[in-house]
Design a protein around this motif. Structure first.
Motif, PDB file in Angstrom:
ATOM      1  N   MET A  92      26.936  -7.499 -39.501  1.00 46.85           N
ATOM      2  CA  MET A  92      26.416  -8.061 -40.701  1.00 46.85           C
ATOM      3  C   MET A  92      26.971  -9.529 -40.940  1.00 46.85           C
ATOM      4  O   MET A  92      27.699  -9.762 -41.033  1.00 46.85           O
ATOM      5  N   THR A  93      25.932 -10.433 -40.938  1.00 44.41           N
ATOM      6  CA  THR A  93      26.020 -11.902 -41.912  1.00 44.41           C
ATOM      7  C   THR A  93      25.575 -13.105 -42.363  1.00 44.41           C
ATOM      8  O   THR A  93      24.647 -13.271 -41.661  1.00 44.41           O
ATOM      9  N   PRO A  94      25.698 -13.522 -43.127  1.00 40.55           N
ATOM     10  CA  PRO A  94      25.018 -14.975 -43.719  1.00 40.55           C
ATOM     11  C   PRO A  94      24.543 -15.887 -43.270  1.00 40.55           C
ATOM     12  O   PRO A  94      24.015 -16.454 -42.604  1.00 40.55           O
ATOM     13  N   SER A 137      21.650 -11.011 -41.421  1.00 35.26           N
ATOM     14  CA  SER A 137      22.116 -11.184 -42.816  1.00 35.26           C
ATOM     15  C   SER A 137      20.544 -10.652 -44.488  1.00 35.26           C
ATOM     16  O   SER A 137      19.609 -10.151 -43.733  1.00 35.26           O
ATOM     17  N   ILE A 138      21.175  -9.903 -45.283  1.00 32.08           N
ATOM     18  CA  ILE A 138      20.372  -8.797 -46.104  1.00 32.08           C
ATOM     19  C   ILE A 138      19.905 -10.562 -46.906  1.00 32.08           C
ATOM     20  O   ILE A 138      19.184  -9.604 -48.020  1.00 32.08           O
ATOM     21  N   GLY A 139      20.071 -11.772 -47.032  1.00 30.78           N
ATOM     22  CA  GLY A 139      19.278 -12.201 -47.842  1.00 30.78           C
ATOM     23  C   GLY A 139      19.939 -13.792 -47.944  1.00 30.78           C
ATOM     24  O   GLY A 139      20.999 -13.917 -47.113  1.00 30.78           O
ATOM     25  N   TYR A 141      21.882 -14.894 -49.358  1.00 35.83           N
ATOM     26  CA  TYR A 141      23.372 -15.729 -50.512  1.00 35.83           C
ATOM     27  C   TYR A 141      24.730 -14.555 -50.116  1.00 35.83           C
ATOM     28  O   TYR A 141      24.333 -14.698 -48.828  1.00 35.83           O
ATOM     29  N   VAL A 142      26.294 -15.611 -50.045  1.00 33.76           N
ATOM     30  CA  VAL A 142      26.978 -15.077 -49.450  1.00 33.76           C
ATOM     31  C   VAL A 142      27.602 -13.418 -50.752  1.00 33.76           C
ATOM     32  O   VAL A 142      28.116 -14.153 -51.512  1.00 33.76           O
ATOM     33  N   LEU A 143      27.937 -12.406 -49.205  1.00 33.66           N
ATOM     34  CA  LEU A 143      28.681 -11.895 -50.231  1.00 33.66           C
ATOM     35  C   LEU A 143      29.994 -11.531 -50.126  1.00 33.66           C
ATOM     36  O   LEU A 143      30.305 -12.020 -49.160  1.00 33.66           O
ATOM     37  N   ASN A 145      32.083  -9.497 -48.644  1.00 30.63           N
ATOM     38  CA  ASN A 145      31.813  -8.864 -47.779  1.00 30.63           C
ATOM     39  C   ASN A 145      30.686  -8.137 -47.465  1.00 30.63           C
ATOM     40  O   ASN A 145      29.508  -7.465 -47.828  1.00 30.63           O
ATOM     41  N   GLY A 146      30.782  -7.500 -45.648  1.00 28.11           N
ATOM     42  CA  GLY A 146      29.347  -7.247 -45.481  1.00 28.11           C
ATOM     43  C   GLY A 146      29.476  -5.369 -45.278  1.00 28.11           C
ATOM     44  O   GLY A 146      28.386  -5.106 -45.341  1.00 28.11           O
ATOM     45  N   ALA A 149      25.788  -5.186 -47.498  1.00 24.13           N
ATOM     46  CA  ALA A 149      25.035  -5.567 -46.665  1.00 24.13           C
ATOM     47  C   ALA A 149      24.775  -4.096 -45.240  1.00 24.13           C
ATOM     48  O   ALA A 149      23.196  -3.725 -45.634  1.00 24.13           O
TER      49      ALA A 149
HETATM   50  N1  ADE Z   1      27.913 -11.258 -45.597  1.00 25.37           N
HETATM   51  C1  ADE Z   1      28.424 -12.324 -46.978  1.00 25.37           C
HETATM   52  N2  ADE Z   1      27.506 -12.112 -47.316  1.00 25.37           N
HETATM   53  C2  ADE Z   1      25.868 -11.484 -46.273  1.00 25.37           C
HETATM   54  C3  ADE Z   1      24.488 -11.125 -46.460  1.00 25.37           C
HETATM   55  N3  ADE Z   1      23.482 -12.241 -47.158  1.00 25.37           N
HETATM   56  N4  ADE Z   1      24.071 -10.820 -45.435  1.00 25.37           N
HETATM   57  C4  ADE Z   1      24.785 -10.053 -44.539  1.00 25.37           C
HETATM   58  N5  ADE Z   1      25.901  -9.606 -44.461  1.00 25.37           N
HETATM   59  C5  ADE Z   1      26.660 -10.437 -45.272  1.00 25.37           C
END
Ligand code: ADE
Length: 231
Positions: A92-94, A137-139, A141-143, A145-146, A149
């Motif tokens: 899971m990563t932006p 990435s779920i969208g 934007y930046v969370l 942590n994953g 997500a």
């Molecule tokens: N980790 C931080 N932001 C994320 C995102 N948008 N999707 C998946 N993992 C994330």
């Protein structure tokens, strides 16, 4: 013996925050799916594979820059231990491919998912190159942590597993089940509330007219809220 429509899917999640990912999966439909043996979810603390004196999981960036990155050693050790021959390893990563309903559908046919949650500025790229099958990435934007997500991904996949939803129709008729079209507005009783009436056609009992109305409204709503889907 299990019948064809009933397969137990295994999901392992590797994170520094097991509580965050498990909390939303411990209620309602996903809780029931676990109790019914449709899915087996386990969250693992990445720190358990950090074998140095301080059980360190992160470090500064090579080449400089702000923030921290997850170190390769604990991730390699954990993933190598948790994966099997049929495992799909997801990060899971932006920076990943955007998670869509079709990806959820594809993943619902896998037998074992290992979901790796990024944290801080992400993970050492040697992990991505050597161990990850799919970056999601779920969208845009930046969370923080994953784990959040990962919970979203799990929810979207698990509800598609046979038997997870009480009414099997509901995952077929919803938005995105019909590709690129949002659902029509929906109403329940009472037929009139504070002077606002439910559209007459929905009370008509005429199924063909209702279906046509829903189609038109679905197109209108898509044009208004998600014009990108119609392009
Ligand atoms: N980790 C931080 N932001 C994320 C995102 N948008 N999707 C998946 N993992 C994330």
């Amino acid at each position: 013996m299990r019948c064809d429509t009933f397969r137990a899917v295994k999901i392992d999640i590797l994170t520094l925050f097991p509580e965050i990912v498990l909390a939303p999966l411990g209620e309602s439909i996903i809780k029931r799916a676990q109790s019914a043996g449709i899915v087996e979810i386990r969250a693992h603390q990445l720190r358990d594979w950090a074998f140095d004196k301080h059980r360190k999981t992160d470090d500064t960036l090579c080449g400089g820059g702000p923030g921290m990155l997850l170190k390769p050693e604990p991730l390699f050790a954990a993933i190598e231990e948790l994966r099997g021959p049929a495992t799909k390893v997801i990060l899971m990563t932006p920076q990943g491919r955007v998670f869509k309903q079709q990806v959820a559908r594809d993943l619902s046919h896998e037998s074992h998912l290992l979901i790796v949650c990024g944290h801080y500025e992400g993970v050492d790229h040697r992990v991505v190159e050597n161990l990850i099958d799919l970056e999601l990435s779920i969208g845009d934007y930046v969370l923080t942590n994953g784990a959040i997500a990962a919970a979203v991904l799990c929810d979207a996949v698990i509800r598609l597993l046979p038997g997870a939803l009480g009414d099997e129709r509901s995952s077929v008729e919803e938005s995105f089940a019909q590709e690129n079209l949002l659902e029509a507005p929906a109403y329940t009783k009472p037929a009139e509330f504070r002077g606002m009436r439910v559209p007459e056609v929905l009370l008509s009992g005429n199924h063909a007219r209702i279906v046509e109305w829903q189609k038109q409204k679905g197109i209108e709503r898509t044009r208004q809220n998600r014009p990108d889907l119609l392009e």
